[in-house]
Each structure stands twice: as C-alpha cells, then as structure tokens.
Design a protein around this motif. Structure first.
Motif, PDB file in Angstrom:
ATOM      1  N   LYS A 638       0.773  -1.271  -0.055  1.00  0.00           N
ATOM      2  CA  LYS A 638       0.023  -0.004  -0.071  1.00  0.00           C
ATOM      3  C   LYS A 638       0.791   1.299   0.011  1.00  0.00           C
ATOM      4  O   LYS A 638       0.654   2.318  -0.779  1.00  0.00           O
ATOM      5  N   ILE A 639       2.007   1.168   0.727  1.00  0.00           N
ATOM      6  CA  ILE A 639       2.822   2.410   0.885  1.00  0.00           C
ATOM      7  C   ILE A 639       3.392   2.602  -0.464  1.00  0.00           C
ATOM      8  O   ILE A 639       3.418   3.817  -1.102  1.00  0.00           O
ATOM      9  N   VAL A 640       3.880   1.419  -1.150  1.00  0.00           N
ATOM     10  CA  VAL A 640       4.680   1.681  -2.604  1.00  0.00           C
ATOM     11  C   VAL A 640       3.650   1.974  -3.313  1.00  0.00           C
ATOM     12  O   VAL A 640       3.908   3.036  -4.369  1.00  0.00           O
ATOM     13  N   GLU A 641       2.487   1.602  -3.505  1.00  0.00           N
ATOM     14  CA  GLU A 641       1.394   1.980  -4.429  1.00  0.00           C
ATOM     15  C   GLU A 641       0.981   3.460  -4.211  1.00  0.00           C
ATOM     16  O   GLU A 641       0.659   4.159  -5.110  1.00  0.00           O
ATOM     17  N   CYS A 642       0.933   3.865  -3.049  1.00  0.00           N
ATOM     18  CA  CYS A 642       0.634   5.257  -2.592  1.00  0.00           C
ATOM     19  C   CYS A 642       1.758   6.370  -3.461  1.00  0.00           C
ATOM     20  O   CYS A 642       1.333   7.385  -3.685  1.00  0.00           O
ATOM     21  N   TYR A 643       2.947   6.057  -3.385  1.00  0.00           N
ATOM     22  CA  TYR A 643       3.882   6.808  -4.218  1.00  0.00           C
ATOM     23  C   TYR A 643       3.864   6.383  -5.671  1.00  0.00           C
ATOM     24  O   TYR A 643       4.687   7.067  -6.381  1.00  0.00           O
ATOM     25  N   GLY A 644       2.938   5.931  -6.304  1.00  0.00           N
ATOM     26  CA  GLY A 644       2.930   5.645  -7.700  1.00  0.00           C
ATOM     27  C   GLY A 644       3.950   4.390  -8.232  1.00  0.00           C
ATOM     28  O   GLY A 644       4.342   4.593  -9.383  1.00  0.00           O
ATOM     29  N   GLY A 645       4.342   3.675  -7.141  1.00  0.00           N
ATOM     30  CA  GLY A 645       5.082   2.591  -7.610  1.00  0.00           C
ATOM     31  C   GLY A 645       4.329   1.247  -7.490  1.00  0.00           C
ATOM     32  O   GLY A 645       3.211   1.135  -7.793  1.00  0.00           O
ATOM     33  N   LYS A 646       5.287  -0.006  -7.840  1.00  0.00           N
ATOM     34  CA  LYS A 646       4.733  -1.343  -7.851  1.00  0.00           C
ATOM     35  C   LYS A 646       5.687  -2.102  -7.147  1.00  0.00           C
ATOM     36  O   LYS A 646       6.977  -1.940  -7.169  1.00  0.00           O
ATOM     37  N   ILE A 647       5.160  -3.186  -6.644  1.00  0.00           N
ATOM     38  CA  ILE A 647       5.948  -4.204  -5.798  1.00  0.00           C
ATOM     39  C   ILE A 647       5.526  -5.522  -6.376  1.00  0.00           C
ATOM     40  O   ILE A 647       4.573  -5.524  -6.487  1.00  0.00           O
ATOM     41  N   TRP A 648       6.407  -6.431  -6.577  1.00  0.00           N
ATOM     42  CA  TRP A 648       6.510  -7.821  -6.829  1.00  0.00           C
ATOM     43  C   TRP A 648       7.593  -8.751  -6.569  1.00  0.00           C
ATOM     44  O   TRP A 648       8.398  -8.240  -5.706  1.00  0.00           O
TER      45      TRP A 648
END
Length: 676
Positions: A638-648
């Motif tokens: 959620k933190i990464v996506e709030c900054y416009g990023g992506k995690i995998w």
C-alpha cells in the motif's frame, strides 16, 4: 765557236727572261697574298659583324672554360652591359648550380669531339634570374689542335613561359572538365569513336574514359537502349547538317556498367570541320537525369493520388485568391477551385461558386473572415480556427494555408454535430461534477466515521486484551507451580495469542492510516536510513545483510519508507532457514523509476502464492508455527502504490526470494491520496 757563243747568249737571254718572269710571278704572288689577306680581313670583319648583329648569342671559351669572346646578343641574354664583365671568367658563372656538373660534362665531351645531346638548357643571368635556351657548339681547331669551343645560344625563355602557361591552362581546363558535374566528350564521325571523354564517365556510366574510347563504333549499339537507338542514329545525321552555332539536344537511356538503365540528356554542337566543310567532330555535354525523371514520375503519381484524395476526402477544400484595392488593402477574395465535398457541406453547386467573389457568393456584404485569410496569404503562416457561420447556420472547423503569395486554401469540415455533442457533454459534466461533490462530501463523512470507528474499535478491542494479558501474567506468576507442563503450555499459548492480537490491531490501525494520514515529506538519504533499519533489526550472527551499491536520495515520508525496508528485511530474517543466511539490498535505474530489490537465500516461495502474499492477513505457514500477523507485506504494497510505484516478488521454492519495487525519481511523486 760562233755556234757555242750563240748558244751561250741565248741561254743568258732565256735565264734573264726566266728571272724576269720569276720576278713577275713573285710580284703576282705577293699581290695575291696581299689581296687574300685583305679579303680575309674583310671576311673576318663581315663574320664579326654578322656575329655582332645576330640575335643569337655567340660565345668562345678556351680549353680551360674561360670566356674569350662573346657578342652583344650573348651579353643582352645574360644581362651584362659590357664584355669586360665576362671575358676572362669561367663559364660556370653562367650556370645554375644544379646544372653545373652536367654542363661540365658537355664541355668535356665537345672538346673531345663528341656531340652534345640536344635539348633545352638553363642559364644564370647577372641578376641571378634563370633563363632558358637551346645552343649549338663546335670545337675550334688551330694548327690541328682543339683550342676551345664556340657556339650560339637561342633564347627560349619566352617560348618556355608561354609553353608552361599553355600546359597550366590545359591542366586547369582538364581539371575543370574532369571535375565538372556533367559528361564532356568529343566524337569523331570519321573514326566513329570518342577521341576525348572526361573523368565523369566513370560515375555516370561506370566506365573509365579509356574504356569509353575503346568501345569505338560499338559504343552506341552496346550501351544505348534498343528502343532509343534509332533516335540516336537520326540525331547523328542531324549533327552533320547542323550550323556551327547550333546546339542539338537528345534524351535517351543508356546502360550503366552495373547493368542498370540510366537516362542521359545531351547537348551537341559542331567542333571541327574538314577542308571541304563537312562535320568531322562534334563536342557535347551530357547529364544524368535519371533521378529527375523518377522524381517527375513520382510527382505525376503523387498528383494522381492527390487528385484522388482531393476529390474523395471528407473535408471541403477551397482555393482562393485575395483581391486588393489600389492602396494594397485586401477587399475580397475570389473562389478559384473547390472539391466535390464543398457542395455537400455548403449546399452550393461548384459551377455556381467558381469565379465568384466571396462577398457575393455568401451574400455577406463583406467577405467572411477576410482579415484572417489576408494575413495568412500575406505571411504564409497557416492557422486553424472554429467558427459559427450564420448564413448556413453551421459550425465549421477551418484550416487555412497559403500555397503561394496572394492565394490561400481552406480545408473545412462541418462540426455542428460535435458542437451539439460538446454542449451535451458540458451539461452532463456539470451534473456529474455536482454529483461528485455530493459523493465526495458523503465519502469524507464516511471516512471520518471510519476513522472514529477504527480508533474506537482499537481502543475497545485493546481494553479487554490488556485485561486478559494482565490476568494471564498474574496467573503465570502466582500459580505457575500448580500447573503441569500442559497447563503452562496452554497459558503461554494464551499470552502469545493475546500479544498477536495486539500486534494485529496495531497493524490494522497502521494500514488504515496509509493514504489518509501523512507526515511532511523530506529528503531521505537511503544509505543512512537503510543502515538504521539494519541496526534496529539486529539480525542473528548467522545472517549477513549487505548493501551492494550506493542508494539514492529520495523525497518521501521518513516513517513510511522506514516501514517498507523494515518489513521486507524482517520478513527475510524471519523465514531464513539456512545455516548461513544472506540478504542483499541494491538499487538500479529503470527509466523514470528507481528499482529497489531485497534478495535472500531463504526457502523461496511457490509462484502460485506470489500474489497471495501481498493480500492482508495472508500467511503461508500456520501462525502457531511461526508468529506473523499477515499484514506486513500488505502495508509495504500500500505504501509503494501510494507513491505511484509497484511491488512484486521473483522466487521459486528452494531458490530464495527477491522482492522488487519501483519508486518514481520525480522530486514530488504524485500520491494517490494523501489527505488528512
């Protein structure tokens, strides 16, 4: 006796007569010698006068190479004013340094009676300048001995200057012709071959000038296209009848050495005639117009396509010409051409529009949009505008450009339907914005209620947990001796689950705040921040955490980014199952993002669970076997996506895991929602 005396007397008389005759002969000889000497002196004087008067330079040198005699012409050719300046001096004074050894050998050869090779020789004049001459020389013999050399020199300096100038001019002309961008040639009709071709033949025909000349009479039959050969032959006949100042032209195809056909355009004129006035040679130039003809063909094809497009395009096209008054002010414009779509869009027949003034055709008094069109026709700068044209009750989009000075073309389309649609969209957007504002107010109220609920729920849930935890701790302290092993195990399980529930409530509370509550963003040196996380986690001795490369400085909320690295590293530490564990952190550039990775040599994750592990409350092992709330990776995501990023995650069972996430490089990353 008398006879003897008589004989003696006769002899005396004869002797006397002989003596007299001898005296006469001696006088005659003396007279002849005197006359010979006078004649010789006269001859020598005439010879000397001839030598003095001749334009050739005369010289005499003795066997030692010393000048003994020179004439006035010799002095003039060498720049001397008096013979006294040269007589008694060695002939080397007149030699150019580089030619002296050769001159010395020639003198020795001549004194020995051998001939001297003919040619042009150099001389050094009194002022140091260099002259050129030819000369003849012969040995002078006296009493059977060679006493020296005499000869004449003929000045060739001017001839050599002219010859050098001609050579330079010829070389210059040859250079010009060889570097000319066109083919130059001279063709001999009697010999049936080119007697001169410039170097351009190689680039235009693929053959050297020598190869073109070697074709001789086979040049035309070999290289010229069979379909063009009759015209070329007729062209040759026309040249033979041409006037001297007449230029004949012809165009034909010729085969290049590479096998391709090229198009040449020739200009020919008479170059040389025979004594009886027949054309013997003609000179010409030729250029390769292959690309021109291809361009013309392409232009014709383009015009055909353009005409097809012009007649079938969905936009109306009109070509106009601006009309000016005596002061140069634009007063109207005339319709020159229209395409078929014009009639459909305007309802005006083409034959009615052509040649008409715009003010009359549209019955507007003043030609519509005259100022705009006149400016485009004047400056050549195109423009596009939209307008409502009241005489037709239509909206149009009009693009204007100027194909040439004083003219302009308009490409227009009917946008009335689009305008009606835009009005509908505007009305709908207004209604939608009103609904959005209402819905936003409702969401804001719901968020506030949710926030109150979360805090209340966490407080209400934590209150009994604290009571249970206190009671369990009191029982462990006061009744530990009463419980058997099973009882103590159950009591420990109760305490651990109370603690897990407490952490779970904290995690839910933290998760709910992401995207709603934020702290000020700041510059974060991740090299420092990550090291703080490593120190905070205090990993076991058998686990080594390394940062492979320099990490960037980003702008973000310190607590959020710290939570990302803390959760990823603590997960890696928690699940490592090797005697020697390694965790590696690195960062690479990925276009507009930083790409971070955390890699471990742990047990790995089955690919079918790669998405599941990022869902809230999901764990891959029973919570009683390994203490976990199942919310850590959800928080990271959620933190990464709030900054416009992506995690995998990239992982396979038994091969460790790599968690990767992108973070924008922008100084102020766009957050999805960061409102308090």
């Amino acid at each position: 006796m008398k006879d003897e005396e008589k004989t003696h007397v006769q002899l005396c008389e004869e002797i006397k007569a002989l003596r007299q005759r001898n005296a006469e002969l001696e006088n005659l000889v003396i007279t002849y010698q005197e006359r010979m000497e006078v004649g010789l002196r006269e001859h020598e004087e005439r010879f000397r006068q001839i030598i003095e008067d001749t334009e050739a330079g005369y010289f005499f040198i003795d066997r030692a190479g010393i000048f003994r005699q020179v004439n006035a012409a010799w002095l003039r050719l060498h720049g001397y004013s008096s013979a006294d300046e040269i007589l008694g001096k060695h002939f080397s004074i007149t030699q150019v340094d580089t030619d002296f050894e050769s001159a010395q050998r020639n003198v020795e050869r001549s004194l020995a009676g051998a001939p001297i090779p003919s040619g042009e020789f150099t001389r050094r004049c009194k002022d140091g300048s260099i002259g050129y001459h030819t000369f003849t020389v012969r040995p002078v013999i006296k009493e059977g001995k060679v006493i020296g050399l005499e000869g004449f020199i003929i000045d060739t300096t001017e001839r050599k200057r002219v010859a050098d100038a001609l050579r330079k001019r010829d070389h210059f002309i040859a250079q010009i012709l060889d570097h000319a961008p066109f083919l130059v040639y001279i063709y001999d009709l009697e010999e049936q071959r080119n007697i001169y071709v410039n170097a351009r033949s190689f680039s235009m025909l693929g053959y050297s000038p020598e190869e073109v000349t070697d074709f001789q009479a086979n040049l035309f039959p070999t290289l010229i296209h069979p379909d063009d050969l009759p015209r070329v032959s007729a062209h040759g006949i026309h040249i033979q009848a041409a006037h001297d100042d007449e230029v004949l032209e012809i165009e034909y195809r010729i085969r290049h050495a590479n096998g391709n056909w090229y198009v040449l355009h020739r200009w020919d004129t008479v170059f040389l005639r025979t004594r009886d006035g027949q054309v013997k040679q003609y000179a010409g130039t030729a250029i390769d117009i292959t690309e021109v003809r291809r361009a013309e063909q392409a232009l014709r094809e383009s015009e055909r396509k353009f005409r097809g497009l012009y007649t079938t395009m969905s936009e109306g096209v009109i070509l106009h010409e601006i009309l000016y008054d005596a002061s140069g002010r634009a007063v109207d414009y005339c319709i020159l051409d229209v395409n078929p779509k014009f009639e459909q869009l305007t309802g005006i027949p083409a034959e009615q529009a052509l040649g008409k003034l715009a003010s009359e055709l549209y019955d507007t008094g003043v030609a519509p949009y005259l100022d705009v069109y006149a400016e485009v026709a004047r400056t050549g700068k195109p423009t596009t505008f939209e307008t409502y044209f009241s005489p037709m009750n239509k909206h149009f989009q009009i693009s204007v450009f100027s194909p040439e000075n004083g003219k302009f073309a308009t490409i227009f389309t009917d946008i009335s339907q689009r305008k009606r649609t835009e009005l509908e969209v505007l009305r709908f957007n207004t209604e939608l914005e009103q609904r959005v504002r209402q819905r936003t107010a409702q969401l804001d109220a719901a968020n506030k209620e949710l926030q109150s609920f979360v805090y209340a729920a966490s407080h209400d849930l934590k209150a009994p947990l604290r009571g249970i935890n206190s009671l369990a701790s009191w029982i462990q302290t006061d009744y530990a001796r009463i419980f058997d092993a099973k009882g103590r195990e159950m009591l420990d399980l109760l305490v651990n689950r109370v603690k897990r529930m407490d952490r779970l409530i904290d995690g839910i509370l933290y998760y709910s705040r992401i995207g709603r509550v934020y702290e000020p963003r700041e510059k974060l040196d991740l090299n420092v921040l990550v090291q703080e996380v490593i120190d905070l986690l205090a990993s076991p001795d058998h686990i080594h955490i390394t940062v492979e490369n320099t990490l960037p400085v980003i702008i973000a909320e310190r607590t959020r980014i710290l939570q990302v690295f803390q959760n990823l590293l603590s997960n890696a530490i928690k699940f490592l199952d090797k005697p020697q564990g390694t965790i590696t952190i690195r960062c690479d550039e990925a276009g507009a993002n930083w790409r971070f990775s955390v890699t471990d040599n742990g047990p790995g994750i089955d690919p079918k669970y790669h998405d599941k592990i990022f869902q809230i409350f999901q764990t891959l092992q029973p919570r009683d076997e390994l203490e976990s709330t199942g919310i850590g990776l959800s928080i990271v995501k959620k933190i990464v996506e709030c900054y416009g990023g992506k995690i995998w995650v990239e992982s396979e069972l038994g091969n460790g895991s790599t968690f990767l996430f992108n973070f924008p490089k922008a100084r102020n990353p766009t957050m999805n929602t960061m409102k308090a």
